[in-house]
Design an enzyme around this catalytic site. Structure first.
Site, PDB file in Angstrom:
ATOM      1  N   ASP A  20      -1.760  -2.090  10.271  1.00  0.00           N
ATOM      2  CA  ASP A  20      -2.196  -2.188   8.604  1.00  0.00           C
ATOM      3  C   ASP A  20      -2.699  -3.442   8.224  1.00  0.00           C
ATOM      4  OD1 ASP A  20      -1.090   0.379   8.564  1.00  0.00           O
ATOM      5  OD2 ASP A  20       0.978  -0.184   7.700  1.00  0.00           O
ATOM      6  N   SER A  48       2.682  -6.510   7.346  1.00  0.00           N
ATOM      7  CA  SER A  48       1.148  -6.678   7.453  1.00  0.00           C
ATOM      8  C   SER A  48       0.669  -7.449   6.227  1.00  0.00           C
ATOM      9  CB  SER A  48       0.803  -5.223   7.611  1.00  0.00           C
ATOM     10  OG  SER A  48       1.196  -4.678   8.737  1.00  0.00           O
ATOM     11  N   ALA A  49       1.055  -7.250   5.226  1.00  0.00           N
ATOM     12  CA  ALA A  49       0.682  -7.750   3.996  1.00  0.00           C
ATOM     13  C   ALA A  49       0.750  -9.465   4.020  1.00  0.00           C
ATOM     14  CB  ALA A  49       1.271  -7.451   2.616  1.00  0.00           C
ATOM     15  N   LYS A  77       1.022  -1.179  -0.153  1.00  0.00           N
ATOM     16  CA  LYS A  77      -0.061   0.012  -0.109  1.00  0.00           C
ATOM     17  C   LYS A  77       0.758   1.105   0.140  1.00  0.00           C
ATOM     18  CE  LYS A  77       1.038   1.378   4.240  1.00  0.00           C
ATOM     19  NZ  LYS A  77       1.897   2.246   4.539  1.00  0.00           N
ATOM     20  N   ALA A 112      10.609  -3.139   5.189  1.00  0.00           N
ATOM     21  CA  ALA A 112      11.150  -2.095   5.873  1.00  0.00           C
ATOM     22  C   ALA A 112      10.989  -0.777   5.035  1.00  0.00           C
ATOM     23  CB  ALA A 112      12.374  -2.348   6.643  1.00  0.00           C
ATOM     24  N   GLY A 133       7.718   1.139   4.357  1.00  0.00           N
ATOM     25  CA  GLY A 133       6.521   1.984   4.413  1.00  0.00           C
ATOM     26  C   GLY A 133       5.448   1.545   3.575  1.00  0.00           C
ATOM     27  N   MET A 134       5.655   0.383   2.911  1.00  0.00           N
ATOM     28  CA  MET A 134       4.314  -0.190   2.032  1.00  0.00           C
ATOM     29  C   MET A 134       3.675  -1.460   2.676  1.00  0.00           C
ATOM     30  SD  MET A 134       5.924   0.053  -1.654  1.00  0.00           S
ATOM     31  CE  MET A 134       4.378  -0.289  -2.397  1.00  0.00           C
ATOM     32  N   ALA A 135       3.828  -1.648   4.065  1.00  0.00           N
ATOM     33  CA  ALA A 135       3.188  -2.534   4.789  1.00  0.00           C
ATOM     34  C   ALA A 135       3.387  -3.710   4.187  1.00  0.00           C
ATOM     35  CB  ALA A 135       1.578  -2.032   4.758  1.00  0.00           C
ATOM     36  N   GLY A 136       4.575  -4.486   4.015  1.00  0.00           N
ATOM     37  CA  GLY A 136       4.772  -5.678   3.614  1.00  0.00           C
ATOM     38  C   GLY A 136       4.815  -6.729   4.389  1.00  0.00           C
ATOM     39  N   PRO A 193       8.646  -4.063  -1.239  1.00  0.00           N
ATOM     40  CA  PRO A 193       9.823  -3.875  -0.568  1.00  0.00           C
ATOM     41  C   PRO A 193       9.931  -3.985   1.011  1.00  0.00           C
ATOM     42  CG  PRO A 193       8.965  -1.852  -1.608  1.00  0.00           C
ATOM     43  CD  PRO A 193       8.289  -2.990  -2.064  1.00  0.00           C
TER      44      PRO A 193
HETATM   45  O1  C5P Z   1       0.830  -1.644  14.311  1.00  0.00           O
HETATM   46  P1  C5P Z   1       2.523  -1.736  13.795  1.00  0.00           P
HETATM   47  O2  C5P Z   1       3.038  -2.877  14.567  1.00  0.00           O
HETATM   48  O3  C5P Z   1       2.328  -1.752  12.257  1.00  0.00           O
HETATM   49  O4  C5P Z   1       3.079  -0.630  14.366  1.00  0.00           O
HETATM   50  C1  C5P Z   1       4.476  -0.521  14.530  1.00  0.00           C
HETATM   51  C2  C5P Z   1       4.985   0.697  15.451  1.00  0.00           C
HETATM   52  O5  C5P Z   1       4.637   1.901  14.484  1.00  0.00           O
HETATM   53  C3  C5P Z   1       4.278   0.686  16.609  1.00  0.00           C
HETATM   54  O6  C5P Z   1       4.686   0.107  17.682  1.00  0.00           O
HETATM   55  C4  C5P Z   1       4.061   2.269  17.022  1.00  0.00           C
HETATM   56  O7  C5P Z   1       5.375   2.799  17.350  1.00  0.00           O
HETATM   57  C5  C5P Z   1       3.959   3.065  15.645  1.00  0.00           C
HETATM   58  N1  C5P Z   1       2.687   3.299  15.303  1.00  0.00           N
HETATM   59  C6  C5P Z   1       2.172   4.409  16.110  1.00  0.00           C
HETATM   60  N2  C5P Z   1       0.723   4.897  15.582  1.00  0.00           N
HETATM   61  C7  C5P Z   1      -0.027   4.000  14.678  1.00  0.00           C
HETATM   62  C8  C5P Z   1       0.485   2.852  13.953  1.00  0.00           C
HETATM   63  C9  C5P Z   1       1.832   2.691  14.329  1.00  0.00           C
HETATM   64  O8  C5P Z   1       2.709   5.042  16.568  1.00  0.00           O
HETATM   65  N3  C5P Z   1      -1.088   4.221  14.579  1.00  0.00           N
END
Ligand code: C5P
Length: 306
Positions: A142, A109-110, A12, A102, A104-107, A100
């Protein structure tokens, strides 16, 4: 043996990402517009001998950066799904990366979303018994969007979704970076910058102009409405990204934005041909590792036939 279930899942970009103040739980309240684009990971799962447990292998670009043990999000997703469904978890999982890592494209989570869809199909888990979106939200902010795809507004920490009506297809060029960025580090940098300036973060909201551009399918208007509060933090940690964004602007992109927490930069093109031109020209930028053309919106995690 051919894999029992194979799932394809998109990455994404965030067309808008407004970040509110840090909450007591460490997360930030967001208002974001997620947009699924046609860079896909594939997650395949195959039943294994009883008692053999969960084994994950990862291949593709950046695979060496990803854990294959319990730290892997696909691994955690399947272990949690089996646990909730009260089933043993004896499967081999193969993850093929094109999103890619780490970046910023939510790999990650995908891959978790794809693993949930694959596991639910293999073990015949009913939606009434386990709600994949809520389970996904426990794995990462994500993941619910990666299950759904398309274009959607995300609120809360990004896990509460409302689909967005959008017309047509948009053409993107994604500039992959030579470096990676950690999402928590980028949020922490934004907090630090705001604190240093004495800025009080306001409640996050999405601009009407962006929603209107999506309803109209108007790429020019969308290009002008792209925004990301995390961009200044990503640029503070990786100043060279400013040159990448500038290169896209100079080459006639309709809009340029850091994707999520970065360091991938997304450029909006007029059409497919313009995207190819833009991609070819951007490859000359030394800070860019490689470029990809992609379209959006595309559907979320889906089973594919062999
Ligand atoms: O939810 P996820 O594991 O993807 O988030 C990774 C990190 O990004 C969290 O531990 C937090 O530091 C930061 N984050 C945040 N606020 C969000 C989403 C992510 O601070 N809404």
């Amino acid at each position: 043996m051919s894999p029992a279930v194979r799932v394809r899942v998109p990455g994404k970009v965030n067309l808008a990402l407004a970040v509110g103040p840090r909450r007591a739980d460490g997360y930030h309240d967001l208002a974001t517009v997620f947009h699924a684009v046609s860079l896909f990971d594939e997650v395949s799962i195959t039943p294994a001998e009883p008692g053999s447990g969960l084994r994950v292998s990862v291949e593709g670009e950046g695979a060496d950066l990803i854990a294959s043990g319990p730290g892997n999000l696909a691994h955690r997703a399947l272990a949690m799904l089996a646990d909730r469904a009260g089933l043993p978890c004896d499967v081999d999982v193969a993850v093929r990366k094109a999103i890619p890592v780490a970046a910023g494209m939510a790999g990650g989570s995908a891959d978790a979303a794809a693993a949930l869809v694959a596991g639910a199909a293999l073990w015949r888990v009913r939606a009434d018994d386990v709600d994949l979106a809520s389970l996904g939200a426990e794995l990462g902010s994500d993941v619910p969007f990666a299950l759904r795809g398309g274009t959607a507004v995300g609120t809360g920490r990004g896990e509460r979704l409302t689909p967005v009506l959008s017309r047509g297809t948009f053409h993107w060029v994604l500039a992959l970076s030579r470096t990676t960025l950690s999402t928590p580090a980028v949020y922490a940098e934004l907090d630090r910058l705001r604190e240093a300036r004495g800025d009080a973060a306001t409640p996050p909201a999405i601009a009407d102009a962006l929603m209107q551009a999506l309803r109209d399918g108007d790429a020019h208007a969308l290009g002008g409405a792209l925004s990301n509060d995390l961009q200044e933090a990503a640029l503070s940690l990786r100043p060279e990204l400013a040159r990448v964004l500038e290169a896209g602007n100079d080459l006639g992109a309709l809009g340029s934005v850091v994707s999520g927490s970065g360091p991938t930069c997304a450029f909006l093109a007029r059409d497919g041909e313009h995207a190819l031109d833009l991609a070819a020209s951007l490859t000359a930028t030394p800070e860019i590792r490689s470029v990809r053309c992609a379209t959006g919106p595309v559907p979320g995690a889906r089973i594919i036939a062999d």
